[in-house]
Scaffold this motif. Structure first.
Motif, PDB file in Angstrom:
ATOM      1  N   GLY A  43       0.760  -1.247  -0.087  1.00 46.76           N
ATOM      2  CA  GLY A  43      -0.090  -0.036  -0.047  1.00 46.76           C
ATOM      3  C   GLY A  43       1.027   1.239  -0.038  1.00 46.76           C
ATOM      4  N   ALA A  44       0.082   2.380   0.247  1.00 48.30           N
ATOM      5  CA  ALA A  44       0.795   3.783   0.040  1.00 48.30           C
ATOM      6  C   ALA A  44       1.383   4.200   1.288  1.00 48.30           C
ATOM      7  CB  ALA A  44      -0.080   4.819  -0.547  1.00 48.30           C
ATOM      8  N   PRO A  46       2.919   3.279   3.810  1.00 51.50           N
ATOM      9  CA  PRO A  46       4.543   2.973   4.270  1.00 51.50           C
ATOM     10  C   PRO A  46       5.469   3.709   3.563  1.00 51.50           C
ATOM     11  CG  PRO A  46       3.330   0.966   4.068  1.00 51.50           C
ATOM     12  CD  PRO A  46       2.536   1.892   3.486  1.00 51.50           C
ATOM     13  N   ASP A  70       2.234  -9.386   2.186  1.00 53.11           N
ATOM     14  CA  ASP A  70       1.613  -9.862   1.032  1.00 53.11           C
ATOM     15  C   ASP A  70       2.191  -9.155  -0.291  1.00 53.11           C
ATOM     16  OD1 ASP A  70      -1.377  -7.267   0.667  1.00 53.11           O
ATOM     17  OD2 ASP A  70       0.754  -7.076   1.506  1.00 53.11           O
ATOM     18  N   ARG A  72       0.709  -8.555  -4.502  1.00 52.46           N
ATOM     19  CA  ARG A  72      -0.339  -8.959  -5.524  1.00 52.46           C
ATOM     20  C   ARG A  72       0.251  -9.624  -6.810  1.00 52.46           C
ATOM     21  NH1 ARG A  72      -0.684  -2.964  -5.021  1.00 52.46           N
ATOM     22  NH2 ARG A  72      -1.612  -2.401  -3.065  1.00 52.46           N
ATOM     23  N   ASN A  82       4.317  -4.514  -4.648  1.00 51.54           N
ATOM     24  CA  ASN A  82       4.576  -4.197  -3.379  1.00 51.54           C
ATOM     25  C   ASN A  82       5.981  -4.308  -3.254  1.00 51.54           C
ATOM     26  OD1 ASN A  82       1.810  -3.581  -2.363  1.00 51.54           O
ATOM     27  ND2 ASN A  82       1.591  -5.521  -1.349  1.00 51.54           N
ATOM     28  N   GLY A 134      -6.972  -1.158   5.758  1.00 52.11           N
ATOM     29  CA  GLY A 134      -7.547  -0.596   4.926  1.00 52.11           C
ATOM     30  C   GLY A 134      -8.944   0.081   5.681  1.00 52.11           C
ATOM     31  N   THR A 139      -6.271  -6.115   6.389  1.00 51.94           N
ATOM     32  CA  THR A 139      -4.475  -5.871   6.937  1.00 51.94           C
ATOM     33  C   THR A 139      -3.960  -7.023   5.933  1.00 51.94           C
ATOM     34  OG1 THR A 139      -2.895  -5.420   8.453  1.00 51.94           O
ATOM     35  CG2 THR A 139      -4.309  -7.466   8.897  1.00 51.94           C
ATOM     36  N   ALA A 140      -2.755  -6.538   5.417  1.00 50.22           N
ATOM     37  CA  ALA A 140      -2.108  -7.497   4.589  1.00 50.22           C
ATOM     38  C   ALA A 140      -3.036  -7.761   3.629  1.00 50.22           C
ATOM     39  CB  ALA A 140      -1.552  -8.681   5.202  1.00 50.22           C
ATOM     40  N   LYS A 191      -9.282   6.192   7.945  1.00 48.73           N
ATOM     41  CA  LYS A 191      -8.757   5.086   8.735  1.00 48.73           C
ATOM     42  C   LYS A 191      -9.434   5.329  10.136  1.00 48.73           C
ATOM     43  CE  LYS A 191      -6.145   3.494   5.330  1.00 48.73           C
ATOM     44  NZ  LYS A 191      -4.800   3.194   5.221  1.00 48.73           N
TER      45      LYS A 191
HETATM   46  C1  6PG Z   1      -1.911  -4.245  -0.022  1.00 46.44           C
HETATM   47  C2  6PG Z   1      -1.563  -3.696   1.504  1.00 46.44           C
HETATM   48  C3  6PG Z   1      -2.875  -3.501   2.125  1.00 46.44           C
HETATM   49  C4  6PG Z   1      -2.719  -1.999   2.578  1.00 46.44           C
HETATM   50  C5  6PG Z   1      -3.976  -1.233   3.110  1.00 46.44           C
HETATM   51  C6  6PG Z   1      -3.554   0.181   3.320  1.00 46.44           C
HETATM   52  O1  6PG Z   1      -1.287  -4.710  -0.789  1.00 46.44           O
HETATM   53  O2  6PG Z   1      -2.881  -3.799  -0.642  1.00 46.44           O
HETATM   54  O3  6PG Z   1      -0.898  -5.055   2.062  1.00 46.44           O
HETATM   55  O4  6PG Z   1      -3.206  -4.218   3.202  1.00 46.44           O
HETATM   56  O5  6PG Z   1      -1.691  -2.019   3.757  1.00 46.44           O
HETATM   57  O6  6PG Z   1      -4.796  -1.586   2.046  1.00 46.44           O
HETATM   58  O7  6PG Z   1      -3.297   0.744   2.161  1.00 46.44           O
HETATM   59  P1  6PG Z   1      -2.815   2.218   2.072  1.00 46.44           P
HETATM   60  O8  6PG Z   1      -1.551   2.473   3.048  1.00 46.44           O
HETATM   61  O9  6PG Z   1      -2.562   2.532   0.373  1.00 46.44           O
HETATM   62  O10 6PG Z   1      -4.111   3.019   2.464  1.00 46.44           O
END
Ligand code: 6PG
Length: 231
Positions: A43-44, A46, A70, A72, A82, A134, A139-140, A191
């Motif tokens: 995700g964005a 981190p 995780d 994709r 990721n 999310g 999560t993950a 969130k």
């Molecule tokens: C993924 C992430 C997912 C992400 C959350 C938050 O591969 O999509 O592992 O769990 O951490 O969806 O995403 P954002 O940080 O972009 O809000």
């Protein structure tokens, strides 16, 4: 895992402060066990934190082993990967041996086999597990109602989730509960409701998977923490 901690930072200082929390846990692991096994979140959220980690002094990168929570089902150079995001933001910019970076091969056609191969690489207990969350509390790639939330034996499974790209590999609940330190990174008002529910202690992981991290270290900006009861 230490008892739950909640750190709240202003948006302007969030990335550097969150990187400081991660760096401290990473350094402690290397001091206590001679190495640090850390799984990164996708995700964005981190990404700016990973960038700040480049500047964190005293992280002995030669002792750090990087995994992923995780991935994709896309090629490793795909915009939605990721691995690619973490590699660009951090891993290509620190002196960590490439042999100590373990990418999930989620694009392999046989994702079940890819899941088992990755499970064989995971340590029994991660030193640090970084998680995002999310707006639905996933999560993950553990999404609400997923049968992956009931998995107690396998540590990595293929899933199809509602967040595009839908086909993924994800760690399972035992990996979260066995991690020595879990760090949840979350920013933004979007969130705030799920974080308040998760920290209230009354939610079920089947409905709100991030509850699996309730005893971890939550690193929030002021907006994401805005609905968390004070005190
Ligand atoms: C993924 C992430 C997912 C992400 C959350 C938050 O591969 O999509 O592992 O769990 O951490 O969806 O995403 P954002 O940080 O972009 O809000």
């Amino acid at each position: 895992m230490t008892s739950r901690q909640v750190h709240v930072f202003e948006p302007a200082t969030y990335a550097r402060s969150a990187a400081g929390v991660l760096a401290q846990l990473m350094i402690r692991a290397t001091q206590e066990r001679g190495a640090c096994t850390i799984a990164l979140a996708g995700g964005a959220t981190p990404i700016p934190v990973y960038r700040e980690l480049i500047r964190a002094e005293r992280i002995p990168w030669g002792l750090v082993h990087v995994y992923f929570g995780d991935e994709r089902a896309v090629p490793m150079d795909h915009a939605e990967s990721n691995y690619r995001a973490a590699h660009e933001a951090l891993l290509a910019r620190v002196p960590i041996p490439s042999s100590q970076i373990f990418r999930m091969d989620a694009a392999r056609p046989d994702r079940d086999s890819a899941a088992d191969d990755y499970a064989a690489l995971l340590p029994d207990r991660l030193d640090v597990l970084v998680l995002g969350v999310g707006p639905d509390g996933h999560t993950a790639s553990l999404f609400p109602g997923s049968k992956a939330l009931l998995e107690l034996d396998r540590t990595v499974v293929p899933v199809v989730g509602p967040k595009p790209p839908p086909e993924r590999l994800t760690i399972t609940p035992p990996v979260i509960t066995r991690a020595r330190e879990v760090v949840v990174l979350a920013t933004g008002a979007g969130k705030a409701p799920v974080i308040a529910r998760a920290l209230s202690g009354s939610a079920d992981p089947a409905d709100l998977p991030i509850v699996l991290a309730r005893h971890g270290t939550w690193v929030l900006d002021t907006a994401a923490a805005s609905q968390v009861p004070r005190g």
